[in-house]
Motif scaffolding. Structure first.
Motif, PDB file in Angstrom:
ATOM      1  N   ILE A   1      96.853 -18.083 -26.071  1.00  9.20           N
ATOM      2  CA  ILE A   1      95.905 -18.733 -25.363  1.00  9.20           C
ATOM      3  C   ILE A   1      96.504 -18.359 -23.790  1.00  9.20           C
ATOM      4  O   ILE A   1      97.511 -19.049 -23.487  1.00  9.20           O
ATOM      5  N   LEU A   2      95.687 -17.664 -23.087  1.00  9.36           N
ATOM      6  CA  LEU A   2      95.977 -17.307 -21.469  1.00  9.36           C
ATOM      7  C   LEU A   2      95.307 -18.556 -20.758  1.00  9.36           C
ATOM      8  O   LEU A   2      94.115 -18.522 -20.697  1.00  9.36           O
ATOM      9  N   ASP A   3      96.190 -19.353 -20.100  1.00 10.27           N
ATOM     10  CA  ASP A   3      95.464 -20.539 -19.297  1.00 10.27           C
ATOM     11  C   ASP A   3      96.539 -20.676 -18.053  1.00 10.27           C
ATOM     12  O   ASP A   3      97.218 -21.448 -17.983  1.00 10.27           O
ATOM     13  N   ALA A   4      96.708 -19.627 -17.304  1.00  6.12           N
ATOM     14  CA  ALA A   4      97.742 -19.519 -16.302  1.00  6.12           C
ATOM     15  C   ALA A   4      96.972 -19.272 -14.793  1.00  6.12           C
ATOM     16  O   ALA A   4      96.543 -18.163 -14.790  1.00  6.12           O
ATOM     17  N   TYR A   5      97.312 -20.182 -13.990  1.00  2.00           N
ATOM     18  CA  TYR A   5      96.787 -19.995 -12.651  1.00  2.00           C
ATOM     19  C   TYR A   5      97.959 -20.269 -11.504  1.00  2.00           C
ATOM     20  O   TYR A   5      98.732 -21.052 -11.836  1.00  2.00           O
ATOM     21  N   ALA A   6      97.822 -19.494 -10.402  1.00  2.76           N
ATOM     22  CA  ALA A   6      98.816 -19.706  -9.549  1.00  2.76           C
ATOM     23  C   ALA A   6      97.784 -19.993  -7.944  1.00  2.76           C
ATOM     24  O   ALA A   6      96.924 -18.655  -7.921  1.00  2.76           O
ATOM     25  N   GLY A   7      97.688 -20.904  -7.511  1.00  2.00           N
ATOM     26  CA  GLY A   7      96.816 -21.071  -6.342  1.00  2.00           C
ATOM     27  C   GLY A   7      95.326 -20.906  -6.722  1.00  2.00           C
ATOM     28  O   GLY A   7      94.626 -20.366  -5.873  1.00  2.00           O
ATOM     29  N   GLY A   8      94.980 -21.115  -7.811  1.00  2.00           N
ATOM     30  CA  GLY A   8      93.788 -21.386  -8.260  1.00  2.00           C
ATOM     31  C   GLY A   8      93.235 -19.988  -8.620  1.00  2.00           C
ATOM     32  O   GLY A   8      91.918 -19.923  -9.186  1.00  2.00           O
ATOM     33  N   GLN A   9      94.084 -18.858  -9.028  1.00  2.00           N
ATOM     34  CA  GLN A   9      93.677 -17.878  -9.413  1.00  2.00           C
ATOM     35  C   GLN A   9      94.523 -17.249 -10.445  1.00  2.00           C
ATOM     36  O   GLN A   9      95.682 -17.494 -10.765  1.00  2.00           O
TER      37      GLN A   9
END
Length: 265
Positions: free
Chosen positions: A128-136
Motif C-alpha cells: 500500500i502506497l500512501d506516502a505524502y510530503a507537503g500534500g504531494q
C-alpha cells in the motif's frame, strides 16, 4: 519535519502534520475509517483478500497507522511492515495512540525507496502506497524503477494499492498506472476507485489505484463501492487503458519524474 498535533473529536483522534490532516484514528473501533480514500483502500483489500485470513502487508507511509490497525482488526495475526521515515511522528503516535495488544505491526524508520529495496522477493501479498510530503506523493515513489521493486516484493496474486491525488482528467494517475502495468508485466491490470466527481473529472481529489498481475475482482469492488457513504465508483481495467492513451511511465532513468499535483489552495 513538522510536529504532529493530536485533536480529539468524540471517538476519533485527528492527526495533523504541517497543516495537513494525516490520519483519523479510533482506538475503540478500528473498523471506523473516516477518510474516503481509506475506505476505498479497505474495500479493495476486502474484494481481494477474504476475512479473517491473515495477509502479509507492506505499508509505504504510516502516519497514524489507521489502515494497519484496520488490517489487524479484520485479519488478526497479519504480519505488517510499515515504512515511515518520520521517527518523531511514529514516536508521537505510539505515545498518544498505542497499538493494540497482539499486533504484528513493525514500523521501520525508512523511506519507501530504502525500505522496499531491503525486502525479500515475494514477501508481501499487499503493498500500500500512501506516502505524502507537503500534500504531494514524492516523485521517487511512482517511477517505473521503484514500481519494479514493488513488483519484485509482491507474491503471486499480490495487490498494489496507491493513494494518488490528482487533477481533473487523472493524467498523473494514468502515468502511475502505466508504470505499474509495465512493472508487473504482461497481463497486469489496473483499476481506479474514487468518488464519482473525481472519476468524472469534475474536481481535484484522491483516487485509489489498484494493480495486480491477476484479474481484478471488479464486480466485487463495484458492489463494495455502492455501499460507501459517499457516491463512489470503479473504473475497470479496459477503461483505464482507454483513458490513458499516450500515458507513459515516469522514469528516473530518463530523469522524467514528478510529484503528484498539489492540492488547490
Amino acid at each position: 519535519m513538522s510536529e504532529a498535533e493530536f485533536v480529539e473529536d468524540g471517538d476519533v483522534t485527528w492527526i495533523t502534520v504541517g497543516g495537513h490532516a494525516q490520519s483519523a484514528v479510533s482506538l475503540t473501533d478500528p473498523s471506523l475509517l473516516v477518510f474516503e480514500y481509506v475506505q476505498q483502500l479497505a474495500l479493495c483489500i476486502d474484494a481481494v483478500f477474504a476475512r479473517p485470513t491473515p495477509v502479509r502487508v507492506t505499508h509505504v507511509g504510516g502516519a497514524g497507522l489507521t489502515l494497519a490497525r484496520w488490517v489487524h482488526h479484520t485479519r488478526p495475526g497479519s504480519p505488517q511492515i510499515v515504512l515511515e521515515p518520520d521517527v518523531p511522528l511514529t514516536e508521537a503516535v505510539r505515545r498518544e495512540l498505542p497499538l493494540p495488544r497482539g499486533h504484528r505491526i513493525r514500523v521501520r524508520p525508512q523511506s519507501g525507496e530504502e525500505g522496499v529495496a531491503g525486502l525479500a522477493s515475494a514477501s508481501a501479498d499487499l503493498v500500500i502506497l500512501d506516502a505524502y510530503a507537503g500534500g504531494q506523493v514524492p516523485a521517487s515513489l511512482t517511477t517505473v524503477e521503484w514500481l519494479g521493486e514493488v513488483a519484485r516484493v509482491l507474491a503471486p496474486g499480490g495487490l498494489l494499492l496507491a493513494n494518488l491525488g490528482d487533477r481533473p482528467g487523472l493524467r498523473y494517475a494514468a502515468r502511475v498506472a502505466s508504470g505499474a502495468r509495465a512493472a508487473l508485466g504482461p497481463g497486469a491490470q489496473t483499476a481506479y476507485v474514487g468518488l464519482h466527481h473525481v472519476l468524472k473529472a469534475k474536481g481535484f481529489g484522491n483516487v485509489v489505484l489498484a494493480a495486480s498481475r491477476e484479474a481484478l475482482p471488479i464486480d466485487a469492488m463495484r458492489r463494495a463501492a455502492a455501499r460507501q457513504p459517499l457516491p463512489t465508483g470503479v473504473v475497470a481495467p479496459g477503461e483505464v487503458l482507454s483513458r490513458a492513451a499516450g500515458a507513459y511511465p515516469f522514469s528516473a532513468a530518463r530523469d522524467d519524474t514528478a510529484q503528484s499535483p498539489a492540492p488547490p489552495d
